[in-house]
Design a protein around this motif. Sequence first.
Motif, PDB file in Angstrom:
ATOM      1  N   ALA A   1       0.862  -1.177   0.000  1.00 33.52           N
ATOM      2  CA  ALA A   1       0.000   0.000   0.000  1.00 33.52           C
ATOM      3  C   ALA A   1       0.901   1.231   0.000  1.00 33.52           C
TER       4      ALA A   1
ATOM      5  N   THR B   1       0.729  -2.458  -6.362  1.00 36.01           N
ATOM      6  CA  THR B   1       0.733  -1.313  -5.447  1.00 36.01           C
ATOM      7  C   THR B   1      -0.627  -0.630  -5.450  1.00 36.01           C
ATOM      8  N   TYR B   2      -1.173  -0.445  -4.275  1.00 35.17           N
ATOM      9  CA  TYR B   2      -2.481   0.198  -4.132  1.00 35.17           C
ATOM     10  C   TYR B   2      -2.364   1.495  -3.346  1.00 35.17           C
TER      11      TYR B   2
ATOM     12  N   ILE C   1      -4.783   3.567  -1.252  1.00 33.24           N
ATOM     13  CA  ILE C   1      -6.123   3.499  -0.678  1.00 33.24           C
ATOM     14  C   ILE C   1      -6.573   4.889  -0.260  1.00 33.24           C
TER      15      ILE C   1
ATOM     16  N   VAL D   1       0.069   2.342 -10.172  1.00 38.62           N
ATOM     17  CA  VAL D   1      -0.504   2.317  -8.822  1.00 38.62           C
ATOM     18  C   VAL D   1      -2.022   2.348  -8.978  1.00 38.62           C
ATOM     19  N   GLU D   2      -2.679   1.432  -8.310  1.00 38.15           N
ATOM     20  CA  GLU D   2      -4.127   1.414  -8.421  1.00 38.15           C
ATOM     21  C   GLU D   2      -4.776   2.211  -7.291  1.00 38.15           C
TER      22      GLU D   2
ATOM     23  N   VAL E   1      -7.765   3.138  -4.938  1.00 38.26           N
ATOM     24  CA  VAL E   1      -8.938   2.447  -4.396  1.00 38.26           C
ATOM     25  C   VAL E   1      -9.768   3.439  -3.580  1.00 38.26           C
TER      26      VAL E   1
ATOM     27  N   PHE F   1      -7.339  -3.244   2.773  1.00 41.63           N
ATOM     28  CA  PHE F   1      -6.110  -3.834   2.252  1.00 41.63           C
ATOM     29  C   PHE F   1      -6.133  -5.354   2.378  1.00 41.63           C
TER      30      PHE F   1
ATOM     31  N   LEU G   1      -7.889  -6.727  -0.506  1.00 43.09           N
ATOM     32  CA  LEU G   1      -7.046  -6.659  -1.703  1.00 43.09           C
ATOM     33  C   LEU G   1      -5.996  -7.765  -1.688  1.00 43.09           C
TER      34      LEU G   1
ATOM     35  N   SER H   1      -5.795 -10.755  -4.337  1.00 43.14           N
ATOM     36  CA  SER H   1      -4.671 -10.673  -5.278  1.00 43.14           C
ATOM     37  C   SER H   1      -3.918 -11.988  -5.417  1.00 43.14           C
TER      38      SER H   1
END
Lengths: 320, 320
Positions: free
Chosen positions: A35, A59-60, A62, A86-87, A89, A121, A124, A128
């Motif tokens: 994260a 990689t998120y 948030i 990077v996503e 969320v 997280f 996720l 994942s």
Amino acid sequence: MVEEIKASELNPEEFISRKIEEIKSTVGDGIAINALSGGVDSSLVTMLGHKALNERLLTYFIDHGLMREGEPQHIVDLFANLGVKVELVDARDEFFSALDGVEDPEEKREAITRTFYKDVFGRLVRESGAKYLMQGTILTDVDETIAGIKRQHNVLSQLGIDTEEEYGYETLEPLIQLRKDGVRKVAEAAGLPEEIYNRMPFLGPALAGRVIGEVTPKKIETVRKATVIVEELLADSGAFQYMAILHKDRVTGMRDGAREFGQQIEVRCWESIDARTATPTRVPHEVLEKIADRLVNEVPGVVSVTYNVTAKPPSTMEAV
Amino acid sequence: MVEEIKASELNPEEFISRKIEEIKSTVGDGIAINALSGGVDSSLVTMLGHKALNERLLTYFIDHGLMREGEPQHIVDLFANLGVKVELVDARDEFFSALDGVEDPEEKREAITRTFYKDVFGRLVRESGAKYLMQGTILTDVDETIAGIKRQHNVLSQLGIDTEEEYGYETLEPLIQLRKDGVRKVAEAAGLPEEIYNRMPFLGPALAGRVIGEVTPKKIETVRKATVIVEELLADSGAFQYMAILHKDRVTGMRDGAREFGQQIEVRCWESIDARTATPTRVPHEVLEKIADRLVNEVPGVVSVTYNVTAKPPSTMEAV
């Protein structure tokens, strides 16, 4: 017992190569996840993981609704420019629901941590299929956890995963021997922009940690507006960290000749090398008065502004 | 509509003679009564009343337990040295009972005012047989009452006496045309010592007005200790008024390496001519840091100290 690598003794290039090798050899052909908050620690972890694993690092970012003005998209864009996907969320509703009615700072931190790790997280991670969790823990976090100042940083137990063995998860903490000054050196060498490697520390609970008492969307909006002003007017201070804190206490003020029972913003600005100790920056009074003037004029409800003049210890840098 | 006498146009000796004559002619051979707080306004009223009426002015110092360190006896002694007899009334239990559990600042002020006037002073008035009430209202009080910033200053209704005519009471407000600067000039000319005529304004609810949230003997003790330190270290500032305020909000601090969820003291120090507008004094940072250092070391429970940097308006000088 973790052995410290002092910034003065650090060879950033050598450190980066070594960490890339360690990450590669640990993760093998597996998938890692992390994260990103946009702080220097998680940004460097993202870069190291990306260099070692490329697309096999997920990689998120948030968005808990507690970030500064425009921050989530800005960080995602910044990493896109570095070639790192990077996503983003959107978990704002989930966090504000968890914070609803929570007054106690300990429970507030707990609500944010739980929502962050266990709910958002954690979901996720489970979805994942990643078994490697990368985390930006630094040595100061370890010290403060031992001292009971910070909550424990064991990401696995925070994810609701009891033992590594049982579930096969493994945590990677590549920065654990460094302090903030070392992290900054390595982050620069790793190709992160100055905006990131010289970025002020910004705590995990983000603006929720800058609100005393219950955190609501409205209070976050107030402290977010205040943060824009404080960060703008202290940008040239050269300080280690500066912030606006919204108090719960109400104080008497006056507007247009009548009493207004209003809010107070506390400004803190710190001189520090490694966040272990800190002293208040001697910000010129003209600057402090200008900050106060803008806050009371531009942030609805604010009638009073203070500047913190206490050293750490016994103060801490953040208020919550 | 009250006509202002500006300090610059004031002849103090002439003002004193005129007020003595007015008081004499109003009270005749009756008895007048007043409450002395030690502030410049009530001190000057006491002196004027004493000069006009001598023993026929009954002056009470009501100790509500909310005064500064050693203040009640000190004020009584000071007036004794001027030949003015002041009776000290211990009403501490009565006030703390009235304040028990009261959080709201408006209700807090109300509890103090009611206990002061209706209960304690009202009882003294009724028992004394005095029909003339002397009161240190100044023009700024009138302005702020009209603006809704202060509570009304009509002492009779506060005493639970509905109309003057019905009960035959009469109020004397000899300072009502003056502002603070004028009061100071007259107080000096009336023979009061500098400690009084240059005395910082100190509000009616005293230290209760320096505690945000519920007022308890323990919190008063905390803010009283803080007040001693703040007044000592700012004595040379030449400022109009300075104070310590105990917040209700708790902030995170650390002692001996462990987290301490502690209290915050806010320091205010004002530049002002007449209290209508004010700006924060530019107290040198070294002095502010010294104040903070002493407060966190000498006042149990305090881990954080701020300095107020807002102007009045929109701030007010006091917080509650």
